[in-house]
Every structure is written in structure tokens, then in C-alpha cells.
Design an enzyme around this catalytic site. Sequence first.
Site, PDB file in Angstrom:
ATOM      1  N   ASP A 209      -6.012   2.263  -3.274  1.00 40.08           N
ATOM      2  CA  ASP A 209      -7.246   2.173  -2.490  1.00 40.08           C
ATOM      3  C   ASP A 209      -7.483   3.413  -1.629  1.00 40.08           C
ATOM      4  O   ASP A 209      -8.467   3.497  -0.905  1.00 40.08           O
ATOM      5  CB  ASP A 209      -7.280   0.895  -1.637  1.00 40.08           C
ATOM      6  CG  ASP A 209      -6.224   0.863  -0.533  1.00 40.08           C
ATOM      7  OD1 ASP A 209      -5.368   1.773  -0.495  1.00 40.08           O
ATOM      8  OD2 ASP A 209      -6.255  -0.078   0.282  1.00 40.08           O
TER       9      ASP A 209
ATOM     10  N   SER B 135       0.812  -1.217   0.000  1.00 39.20           N
ATOM     11  CA  SER B 135       0.000   0.000   0.000  1.00 39.20           C
ATOM     12  C   SER B 135       0.849   1.272   0.000  1.00 39.20           C
ATOM     13  O   SER B 135       1.595   1.525  -0.935  1.00 39.20           O
ATOM     14  CB  SER B 135      -0.958  -0.042   1.198  1.00 39.20           C
ATOM     15  OG  SER B 135      -1.916   0.970   1.125  1.00 39.20           O
TER      16      SER B 135
ATOM     17  N   ASP C 103      -1.189   1.477  -3.898  1.00 36.51           N
ATOM     18  CA  ASP C 103      -2.021   0.403  -4.443  1.00 36.51           C
ATOM     19  C   ASP C 103      -3.408   0.882  -4.859  1.00 36.51           C
ATOM     20  O   ASP C 103      -4.258   0.077  -5.239  1.00 36.51           O
ATOM     21  CB  ASP C 103      -2.128  -0.765  -3.459  1.00 36.51           C
ATOM     22  CG  ASP C 103      -3.015  -0.464  -2.259  1.00 36.51           C
ATOM     23  OD1 ASP C 103      -3.093   0.720  -1.857  1.00 36.51           O
ATOM     24  OD2 ASP C 103      -3.617  -1.402  -1.710  1.00 36.51           O
TER      25      ASP C 103
ATOM     26  N   ASP D 170      -2.683   6.428  -3.465  1.00 37.28           N
ATOM     27  CA  ASP D 170      -1.525   5.813  -2.820  1.00 37.28           C
ATOM     28  C   ASP D 170      -1.005   4.675  -3.690  1.00 37.28           C
ATOM     29  O   ASP D 170      -1.497   4.447  -4.797  1.00 37.28           O
ATOM     30  CB  ASP D 170      -1.863   5.349  -1.394  1.00 37.28           C
ATOM     31  CG  ASP D 170      -2.818   4.173  -1.367  1.00 37.28           C
ATOM     32  OD1 ASP D 170      -3.520   3.949  -2.371  1.00 37.28           O
ATOM     33  OD2 ASP D 170      -2.879   3.470  -0.336  1.00 37.28           O
TER      34      ASP D 170
END
Length: 444
Positions: free
Chosen positions: A245, A102, A243, A241
Site C-alpha cells: 500500500d 505492512s 503489503d 512495502d
Amino acid sequence: MAERKYFGTDGVRGKVGQFPITPDFALKLGWAAGKILATQGTKQVLIGKDTRISGYMLESALEAGLAAAGLSAAFVGPMPTPAIAYLTRTFRAEAGIVISASHNPYYDNGIKFFSSVGEKLPDEVEEAIEALLDQPMDCVESAQLGKAMRINDAAGRYIEFCKGTFPANASLKGYKIVVDCANGATYHIAPNVMRELGAEVIEIGTKPDGLNINEKCGATDIKALQKVVVESGADVGLAYDGDGDRIMMVDHLGNKVDGDQILFIIAREALRSGKLHGGVVGTLMSNMGLEVALKHLAIPFTRANVGDRYVLEQLKEKGWKLGGENSGHIIVLDKNTTGDGIIASLEVLAAMEAHKMSLNDLARAVPLFPQVLINVRFEGGKNPLESDAVKAVAADVEKRLAGRGRILLRKSGTEPLIRVMVECEDGALAQSCAEEIVEAVKSN
């Protein structure tokens, strides 16, 4: 629920090269997951990743483990986490695997799973996988081994899905949008979504090299985005960000618009269109300004523990569809099964277009309360929050803030720290109250 040995709240995560983020553990994890997930279905698992260089190593190890258990792997390459949730559903796969840490630096990585319907694996399935991880590996007969394939049109499929959530009779023509993809998984998705909806797009953070993910860019560091938005005269800035999400936004004046404000804008628009489906779930860290603004619209609001997992649990429990965190995890359950930065940004852009209002005007409806956060380190094993003196000071502060603010005292789960948070419409009062609590914590 049994105590976990390997799985945390967000899968398996750590520093690359150190257990459990090693190729041998990933191989074993792929095998164990494959043994548990193998059913009478397609016996296929989707594997996606962000742009970290270690993703190549980990996806190969996972694929080998899955193959040994008789499951085939379908690689989609660098894709946002919510895209894996969506694609797992549409391909009718047994499961989806995301290789990502992430918003963490490139030298961290993680592995998490989605079920066949694009949701977190049930606890009992994770526990069954954990139990197998301590068993010796075996291998199916040669004729039963899994295969590997690559899905070349995965990005296009997800781009079309995202565009399909935007009102069919609207477009982004005339908008200048700066898109910061954190050199992460949205780098080839988000700019194309915005362009194909008609916007003029300026890209930053879209040149990943395997090492620069989240480095001075993206949702956790928006300074570069703010600068480009102001200098280019853009209407809005979007920061995802690593990833994809999370979403943070920047208005045309360079002001940050955080997850609480984004959540309110989406909630108000859903209320206006009759699509709210109940209330809104925030977290213990959601700003009181959000709670007050929602109350003015008679929208029910409840707080979950910090973490998008707990927001999702509350949404399911209540049968509601909208929730999120001030960090930018926004969950719109009638659009996707997990937090989706691109979907959330499109919801806000649709509201801007529908009302011909700037992001600054829309966000102004949520006057965020000043928030003071102080971490206090403590010695020894005793938790200061259990002290009668600290409890008395906290109770006195709460009484003084009644109706105008709130406090939140939490013990860190990883360090000997007490996290003191005070927010109040009067910033000076919030600061003095926080300092008062800090002194009590230090003295006990």
C-alpha cells in the site's frame, strides 16, 4: 466512540506469539467477526496475507473461527492489501481480512478488516466485534458450519484490474524498470503488471522466504534499489512495502522521489485531464514544497493528521479523490478504495509516457523544502509543549518563518518524546530554528 481494547487505528497488530497476535486470539477474532458479519448475503469472507511465515498460522485460526460462526472463508494467498479491498468488492463478500504488519519486520503481524465495499469497517461494527471478544465462544449447528475454499486466479484478476487503470492507448514499451517488492505481497503482482504493459523489468525483493519481508529492501529502505537503477541504466525504480500500500520511486539518476512528489505529479496530471475532482489532502508531515507547488496551480490543499486513515476521512468529508503521505501512502479514490502502491506508480508512469518526460523532470516541479526532525526526550509527566516558555519560542520562530517555512511540534503517543519538525526553504535557518526550539523544550 467507545475506547478500544483490541483494535488500533489499523486493526490488531503486535509481535507474533504475544497477545493479541496468537492463534487462540485469532480464532476468537474470526468467530466474533463472523457472528457480527453474518447476514442474508453470501456469508463469505476473503482472507489474504503478506509473505510472513506467521500468516499460515493466523489464516488457519481465523478460518476456524469464521466457520464456527457459520461463515465460509475464501483464501487468496499472498496478496497486496489494496488487492484484498478490490477482490472483496468484486466477489461480493461480506468482508475482507488482511493478515499483515505492512512495513514492519517479519516477527510482527496484524489483522485488519475491510467492509463489503472494500473500505475500513465502520466504528460501530468494530465495537460490536470487540464486545463479543469478551464473551464465551459458541458454535452454529453442524449443518450451518462454514467451509473453506481457495481462489486460484486472484492474482490474475488483480493484475488485470491494475493494468485497466493505465491509459488504453499507452504502453511501457521502451522503459526499463527496476521493481523492488520488499519480499512482500507484491512479489508476483507488480513485476507482471509492468511486463504485461510492455516494460523491461529487473526484479529485486521478489524471493520471499517468510522471514525476509522488508529486510534491507522495499519502500522503507531504497538503497539497493537506487544502486540497481543506476548500475543497470534503468529509467525508473519502484519500491513497494511489505503489503503493497506504499510506493517510493527512484529516478534514472538514483534520486529518491517520495510520496509528496508522487502526489504532486498525479495531481498535476489529473488537473490537466480534468479529473482532479476538487483538491488534494496531505498530512501534517507533508512537505511545504508540496503545498507551495499545488498553490501555484491553484489546487486546494488541506492537511489531515498523520496516517492514511485520516487522509481518507478528509477525502470523504470534502468529496475529493486524491490524497497521501510523504511516506508513500497514495490514495486515488476513483481507482481504488484504499492506498494502492501499484496504482500510484502506474499513475506516475502514465504521466511520464504522456509527456515523454523523465521522472527526474516531473519531480523537479516540487522543490522540497529542507526539513529538520529532532526527537527530544523529556522526564516526568508534564508535557513541555504546555510550557509558556516553549509556546513563546515557538511563536517567535513561526513569525520569523512566515511564508518561508513552518514548524510542527508533537508529543509522541508511545514514548516520552517531543518531536520537533522545522522546514524552510533556507536549510540553515531551519536547522537553527529547530535547535532553538529543542533548547526551550529541554529547559522546561
